[in-house]
Write a protein that holds these residues in place. Structure first.
Motif, mmCIF file in Angstrom:
data_model
loop_
_atom_site.group_PDB
_atom_site.id
_atom_site.type_symbol
_atom_site.label_atom_id
_atom_site.label_comp_id
_atom_site.label_asym_id
_atom_site.label_seq_id
_atom_site.Cartn_x
_atom_site.Cartn_y
_atom_site.Cartn_z
ATOM 1 N N THR A 144 0.814 -1.228 0.000
ATOM 2 C CA THR A 144 0.000 0.000 0.000
ATOM 3 C C THR A 144 0.843 1.272 0.000
ATOM 4 O OG1 THR A 144 -0.106 -0.161 2.388
ATOM 5 C CG2 THR A 144 -1.983 -1.024 1.145
ATOM 6 N N ALA A 145 2.136 1.145 0.197
ATOM 7 C CA ALA A 145 2.980 2.337 0.337
ATOM 8 C C ALA A 145 3.763 2.643 -0.934
ATOM 9 C CB ALA A 145 3.948 2.151 1.508
ATOM 10 N N TYR A 146 3.257 2.187 -2.055
ATOM 11 C CA TYR A 146 4.007 2.351 -3.289
ATOM 12 C C TYR A 146 3.874 3.780 -3.841
ATOM 13 C CZ TYR A 146 5.567 1.671 -8.060
ATOM 14 O OH TYR A 146 6.226 1.795 -9.239
ATOM 15 N N MET A 147 5.034 4.415 -4.121
ATOM 16 C CA MET A 147 5.035 5.767 -4.674
ATOM 17 C C MET A 147 5.406 5.714 -6.157
ATOM 18 S SD MET A 147 4.260 7.933 -2.256
ATOM 19 C CE MET A 147 4.780 9.492 -2.994
ATOM 20 N N HIS A 148 4.661 6.403 -6.959
ATOM 21 C CA HIS A 148 5.034 6.474 -8.373
ATOM 22 C C HIS A 148 4.501 7.768 -8.973
ATOM 23 C CE1 HIS A 148 1.087 4.649 -10.080
ATOM 24 N NE2 HIS A 148 0.859 5.281 -8.986
ATOM 25 N N ARG A 149 4.893 8.010 -10.229
ATOM 26 C CA ARG A 149 4.471 9.233 -10.899
ATOM 27 C C ARG A 149 3.457 8.889 -11.964
ATOM 28 N NH1 ARG A 149 8.090 13.472 -12.092
ATOM 29 N NH2 ARG A 149 7.945 12.820 -14.251
ATOM 30 N N ILE A 150 2.397 9.658 -11.995
ATOM 31 C CA ILE A 150 1.422 9.410 -13.041
ATOM 32 C C ILE A 150 1.179 10.683 -13.836
ATOM 33 C CG2 ILE A 150 0.202 7.493 -11.953
ATOM 34 C CD1 ILE A 150 -1.823 9.596 -11.020
#
Length: 743
Positions: free
Chosen positions: A329-335
């Motif tokens: 649940t702690a996944y960071m990404h750019r969209i």
RNA sequence: GGGCUCAUGGCUCAGUUGGUAGAGCGCUUCAUUCACAUUGAAGAGGUCAGAGGUUCGAGUCCUCUUGGGCCCACCA
């Protein structure tokens, strides 16, 4: 003269006088060296902001060169700003409960045109308030018929040379605004989203987008990953929320074995990387998300759900069926999100027009490397190169009506499937396959009359207007050009349509001056188009200014509510002071924070200049005749006393310095030096010294040196200097066309 | 991950072929029916982020470190 300088009594009067005198036109110096700057066209529908106030830099250059005797042209114009303007208009429309889907293409275009026409002229008046010496007799608009004609001609030339082509590939699509965007228009946002580890038969893979699984046409692993080597090339059985299925396992280098489980689902229709992978491995494109942002029939029972809702529903069901291994649940990404409405952009496959930039960008790079185009300040060269080198073919199709329609037609025949949307005679909206709609009883004429949108297959035959044959049916391309496709040709199309001979005389232009934030979107495109159309860059120098931030250094934005209107400052401090404050103490190309103390200092300076004139008026020896204008060379021998002679010499140095600073685009140094010289050298020292010994000779020296100061200050502070200069009656011509002092 | 950029007196910032630090605002003292109190004179205040290097000499050039800002990039 009033004791205190009051700009409100002066500025409008002076500007009118200039305009009436025709001084803004290059014809005032018909035999001078051509010197041209084309104004970066503001949005025709917009209001003045600090980005425009920074055009002060251009006015300084134009006024300086006009005084040098050049045939100086500063050419104004406005941009239709396709997406921007349509976006604003649709928001207006929404207030009356309507949307663009309620109108045909032509109706909507006309409505936006009326709306823009109503608001046009505002920006012009505002630019005048800043004292900008633009040649209004040559003003242009990107949708002027003559300009459109040239833009269309460029497209046809490029089409003939195969530099524009049509392709079916993934685009960044905003399902809310209903249009695609170029790579450059995508903005990215850092987000925390769940990373789902889902079971694909014997494999587990990580994905943030489980809802696109219906469009998976393969599963990929790294060819060197020992864990999965045995599956490569095999078709595995997987269990899904829609029942059992089969899927191929492929090997591709793009897979990072260290990320997730080292297994990736491949969805060519909805992911840019996967699209490339799909092309390499010949995978089918299976589109499961429609242009409305909803899942389609491939999603089975999830059909008709919006992406976000569908994701939640699918994940829930997968959990029930035990198809989810675990969730990070702690996944960071750019969209990628829409820069206008912030909606998450969907990569969707669509037929679009592209410009092949591969050769154009090479020529642009060469031109800069060879020094045929100078970038100032130089540190903007690298980002420009870097961007040009990585540039991919440019998507120029926009699905909005406010713009120049891509001038092609598609031949309708039985072999192709056209999708159309239109408004019928009774104002009802219809959408679907052309063949179906015809069968339902709509005739072709009714459909084309109320046309909103056509999606033409890539195989459709493309013709231009003049190539249409009698007896055949055609559907128009309903997309318009990316705004930058027309503004990218701005220097050529404006000069070619302004006045006969302008292009020959002024092209290539001397300087292109703009904010560095549109270096890529605009400047690079102009260089490419310029070279393509004329074999030389459209300007010799690309000069950049920085961004004006709020007093705390934060970017001004409507949503933050920290926007300051430059016109309010003009009203409060005077245009001269605002202009001076914008260049003083700010290195060329650097950002600055709005400074009220600096504005105050600048206003005090205008008053100081004013009071020097008052002093001269009062101190004029009685009975002295008409003041003689004497140039600096002669003034040295004219002066008798040593302090006067010294002052003349100091003034010569001063003139050379300012000239050097302006020639090298160091406007801040010019402003600082003129401030220092006028106030502290001329007023504090020289005037104090000469005060009690004024006679006709020394007065003449004093007045002529003051006149030199007015000349050098004029490009930065045009109003107060003009007013004073005319009052001094040194010459019959106004300061704006007076000659730059020689030293 | 790549690139750009910034860090200079209390605050905001200048300082372009390297040569003993500048401005505006603020502060201190004094002057003044003088063109200007939107004034003048004098002054206090900076080891130019830190470390190392090149040089006769570095805020200015090179390397590294620290801390901001911006742009770009197809790690699901």
């Amino acid at each position: 003269m009033d004791k205190v300088y009051d700009h409100t009594k002066i500025e409008e009067k002076i500007y009118e006088q200039w305009e009436k005198g025709g001084y803004f036109q290059p014809e005032i110096h018909p035999n001078g060296k051509p010197y041209c700057i084309v104004l970066p066209p503001p949005n025709a529908n917009g209001a003045l902001h600090f980005g425009h106030a920074m055009f002060t830099v251009e006015d300084i250059l134009i006024r300086y060169h006009r005084m040098l005797g050049d045939s100086a042209l500063w050419l104004p114009g406005t941009d239709h700003a396709g997406i921007e303007t349509q976006f604003v208009f649709e928001k207006e429309l929404a207030k009356s409960g309507k949307s663009r889907f309620d109108f045909s293409r032509e109706e909507l275009y006309q409505m936006i045109k009326d709306y823009v026409d109503k608001n046009r002229g505002g920006i012009q008046d505002q630019l005048k308030k800043l004292g900008f010496s633009l040649d209004w007799s040559r003003e242009k608009f990107t949708l002027d018929p003559a300009i459109v004609e040239l833009v269309v001609a460029t497209f046809k030339k490029m089409y003939a040379e195969k530099l524009v082509y049509r392709d079916y590939r993934l685009v960044n699509y905003c399902t809310r605004d209903g249009t695609s965007f170029s790579d450059l228009e995508v903005t990215y946002e850092e987000r925390q989203d769940p990373l789902y580890y889902i079971k694909y038969g014997p494999l587990v893979l990580a994905t943030t987008r489980p809802e696109t699984k219906f469009g998976d046409t393969a599963v990929a692993v790294n060819p060197n990953d020992d864990r999965y080597k045995k599956y490569i090339g095999q078709t595995i059985d997987i269990e899904t929320v829609l029942g059992s299925a089969k899927i191929r396992v492929i090997a591709d280098d793009f897979v990072d074995p260290a990320f997730g489980t080292g297994v990736v689902k491949v969805t060519p229709a909805h992911d840019f990387t996967d699209y490339e992978v799909g092309k390499r491995h010949d995978l089918p494109l299976k589109q499961v998300i429609g242009f409305d942002g909803k899942l389609n029939h491939y999603a089975g029972k999830f059909e008709g759900m919006y992406v976000k809702k569908a994701r939640e529903a699918i994940v829930l069901e997968m959990q029930e069926k035990g198809l989810i291994d675990h969730i990070d649940t702690a996944y960071m990404h750019r969209i990628g999100i829409c820069y206008k409405c912030k909606t998450v952009l969907e990569p969707l496959p669509l037929e679009q027009w592209y410009v092949n930039v591969q050769n154009l960008k090479k020529q642009a790079i060469t031109v800069i490397k060879e020094g045929k185009l100078e970038v100032v300040p130089k540190n903007f060269e690298n980002p420009l190169f870097q961007w040009l080198e990585n540039l991919r073919d440019w998507n120029i199709s926009r699905q909005n009506v406010w713009g120049i329609r891509i001038p092609v037609w598609y031949e309708v025949d039985d072999n192709n499937v056209f999708t159309v949307a239109f408004i019928d005679k009774k104002s009802n909206h219809h959408q679907g396959k052309l063949s179906d709609l015809l069968q339902e009883g709509f005739d072709f004429e009714e459909i084309t009359k109320g046309l909103q949108r056509v999606i033409s297959p890539i195989t459709a035959k493309v013709v231009f207007e003049e190539q249409k044959e009698k007896g055949k049916q055609y559907l128009p391309e309903t997309d318009t050009f990316d705004t930058w496709f027309s503004s990218g040709q701005w220097p050529t199309v404006t000069l070619k349509t302004s006045k006969p001979g302008d292009f020959e005389k002024f092209y290539p232009t001397a300087v292109l001056e703009t904010a560095y934030d549109i270096l890529k979107a605009w400047v690079s495109r102009m260089v490419m188009f310029g070279i393509y159309l004329t074999h030389e860059p459209p300007f010799k120098v690309a000069l950049f200014h920085g961004i004006v931030n709020d007093p705390l250094g934060k970017k001004m934005s409507k949503s933050k509510g920290n926007v300051v209107n430059p016109l309010e400052l003009v009203g409060q401090y005077g245009a001269d002071a605002v202009r001076f404050a914008l260049v003083y103490g700010n290195a060329t190309g650097a950002d600055q924070s709005l400074s009220y103390t600096k504005l105050d200092a600048a206003r005090k300076f205008t008053n100081k200049i004013w009071n020097m004139a008052r002093f001269l008026e009062m101190k004029k020896p009685e009975g002295m005749g008409k003041l003689k204008k004497i140039n600096l060379h002669e003034l040295g021998s004219f002066a008798i006393s040593q302090p006067d002679k010294d002052m003349v010499e100091a003034t010569k140095v001063f003139v050379r310095e300012i000239t050097k600073y302006l020639d090298s685009y160091q406007f801040n140094l010019a402003a600082e030096r003129v401030y220092e010289f006028a106030w502290h050298t001329f007023a504090d020292k020289y005037i104090e010294e000469v005060k009690n010994r004024v006679d006709e000779k020394s007065y003449t020296v004093l007045a002529n040196i003051y006149s030199v100061i007015l000349h050098l200050l004029h490009p930065i502070m045009p109003f107060v200097t003009e007013e004073i200069y005319q009052a001094m009656k040194l010459s019959s011509e106004p300061l704006i066309v007076s000659s730059w002092p020689e030293a």
